[in-house]
Write a protein that holds these residues in place. Structure first.
Motif, PDB file in Angstrom:
ATOM      1  N   LEU A  30      33.083  -1.638 -27.985  1.00 34.20           N
ATOM      2  CA  LEU A  30      32.223  -2.804 -28.185  1.00 34.20           C
ATOM      3  C   LEU A  30      32.413  -3.847 -27.089  1.00 34.20           C
ATOM      4  O   LEU A  30      31.444  -4.363 -26.534  1.00 34.20           O
ATOM      5  N   ASP A  31      33.652  -4.165 -26.757  1.00 30.76           N
ATOM      6  CA  ASP A  31      33.903  -5.198 -25.749  1.00 30.76           C
ATOM      7  C   ASP A  31      33.360  -4.798 -24.379  1.00 30.76           C
ATOM      8  O   ASP A  31      32.734  -5.602 -23.686  1.00 30.76           O
ATOM      9  N   ARG A  34      29.474  -4.859 -24.480  1.00 32.57           N
ATOM     10  CA  ARG A  34      28.995  -6.248 -24.482  1.00 32.57           C
ATOM     11  C   ARG A  34      29.075  -6.818 -23.070  1.00 32.57           C
ATOM     12  O   ARG A  34      28.105  -7.398 -22.570  1.00 32.57           O
ATOM     13  N   GLU A  38      25.908  -8.096 -20.708  1.00 35.49           N
ATOM     14  CA  GLU A  38      25.903  -9.505 -20.277  1.00 35.49           C
ATOM     15  C   GLU A  38      25.830  -9.587 -18.758  1.00 35.49           C
ATOM     16  O   GLU A  38      25.013 -10.330 -18.213  1.00 35.49           O
ATOM     17  N   VAL A  45      25.138 -12.858 -26.666  1.00 37.67           N
ATOM     18  CA  VAL A  45      25.271 -12.614 -28.102  1.00 37.67           C
ATOM     19  C   VAL A  45      24.645 -13.789 -28.837  1.00 37.67           C
ATOM     20  O   VAL A  45      25.057 -14.934 -28.668  1.00 37.67           O
ATOM     21  N   GLN A  47      24.066 -13.421 -32.300  1.00 35.35           N
ATOM     22  CA  GLN A  47      24.562 -13.317 -33.676  1.00 35.35           C
ATOM     23  C   GLN A  47      25.618 -12.225 -33.726  1.00 35.35           C
ATOM     24  O   GLN A  47      25.507 -11.203 -33.053  1.00 35.35           O
ATOM     25  N   THR A  48      26.646 -12.456 -34.531  1.00 34.03           N
ATOM     26  CA  THR A  48      27.681 -11.454 -34.780  1.00 34.03           C
ATOM     27  C   THR A  48      27.703 -11.155 -36.263  1.00 34.03           C
ATOM     28  O   THR A  48      27.745 -12.079 -37.085  1.00 34.03           O
ATOM     29  N   ASP A  50      30.019  -9.296 -38.815  1.00 32.04           N
ATOM     30  CA  ASP A  50      31.360  -8.734 -38.928  1.00 32.04           C
ATOM     31  C   ASP A  50      31.626  -8.381 -40.382  1.00 32.04           C
ATOM     32  O   ASP A  50      31.860  -9.258 -41.211  1.00 32.04           O
ATOM     33  N   GLU A  56      28.512  -5.735 -35.605  1.00 28.96           N
ATOM     34  CA  GLU A  56      27.303  -5.676 -34.800  1.00 28.96           C
ATOM     35  C   GLU A  56      27.184  -6.950 -33.977  1.00 28.96           C
ATOM     36  O   GLU A  56      27.429  -8.035 -34.482  1.00 28.96           O
ATOM     37  N   LEU A  57      26.820  -6.768 -32.722  1.00 34.67           N
ATOM     38  CA  LEU A  57      26.513  -7.894 -31.854  1.00 34.67           C
ATOM     39  C   LEU A  57      25.029  -7.831 -31.530  1.00 34.67           C
ATOM     40  O   LEU A  57      24.538  -6.820 -31.014  1.00 34.67           O
ATOM     41  N   LEU A  59      22.204  -8.918 -29.214  1.00 33.19           N
ATOM     42  CA  LEU A  59      22.047  -9.433 -27.854  1.00 33.19           C
ATOM     43  C   LEU A  59      20.590  -9.773 -27.594  1.00 33.19           C
ATOM     44  O   LEU A  59      19.687  -9.016 -27.958  1.00 33.19           O
TER      45      LEU A  59
END
Length: 141
Positions: A30-31, A34, A38, A45, A47-48, A50, A56-57, A59
């Motif tokens: 995920l990181d 993302r 970006e 992002v 909205q996150t 969790d 879910e991120l 984008l």
């Protein structure tokens, strides 16, 4: 009078209105994903989500709170993820295909098909770091 039965006339119905909302990619890292989206395409992002088992991120382009989004979906349990062949590329409209292609590659995308002219469009393909195909398109002026 005829003894032949006639079929009832078909009812005309109207489909409910629909609009495109999002594309969801199930990702392994995920990181890293993302960071790629970006850096390569300027998405942020908005909205996150969790939950205990998933994150879910959402984008979007900076400043946009509605419209189409790319969602990165990550299973916290480490479920195996593979990119299959049952879908086409994610299409991204860009101002300059050659510049976007070069920038995406510099940010970790794999070159897949170099820019070329296709009628009124300029098109190129890259693969994101996990192997998903991205189609870059700009309209010729």
């Amino acid at each position: 009078m005829s003894d032949t039965a006639t079929a009832p006339a078909p009812q005309v119905t109207t489909a409910p209105s629909a609009r495109f909302g999002f594309m969801k990619f199930v990702v392994r890292d995920l990181d890293a994903m993302r960071s790629f989206y970006e850096r390569a395409f300027g998405l942020v992002v908005s909205q996150t989500i969790d939950l205990p088992d998933i994150m879910e991120l959402v984008l979007r382009r900076p400043g946009e709170e509605t419209g189409f989004s790319l969602i990165l979906y990550w299973n916290k349990g480490g479920r195996e993820v593979s990119v299959g062949t049952g879908h086409g590329p994610l299409g991204l409209f860009v101002r300059d295909v050659d510049a976007a292609y070069a920038h995406a590659v510099s940010q970790g995308a794999t070159p897949h098909r170099e820019p070329w002219d296709a009628g009124a469009m300029r098109v190129a393909f890259v693969l994101d770091p996990e192997g998903r195909e991205l189609e870059l398109i700009s309209m010729k002026r």
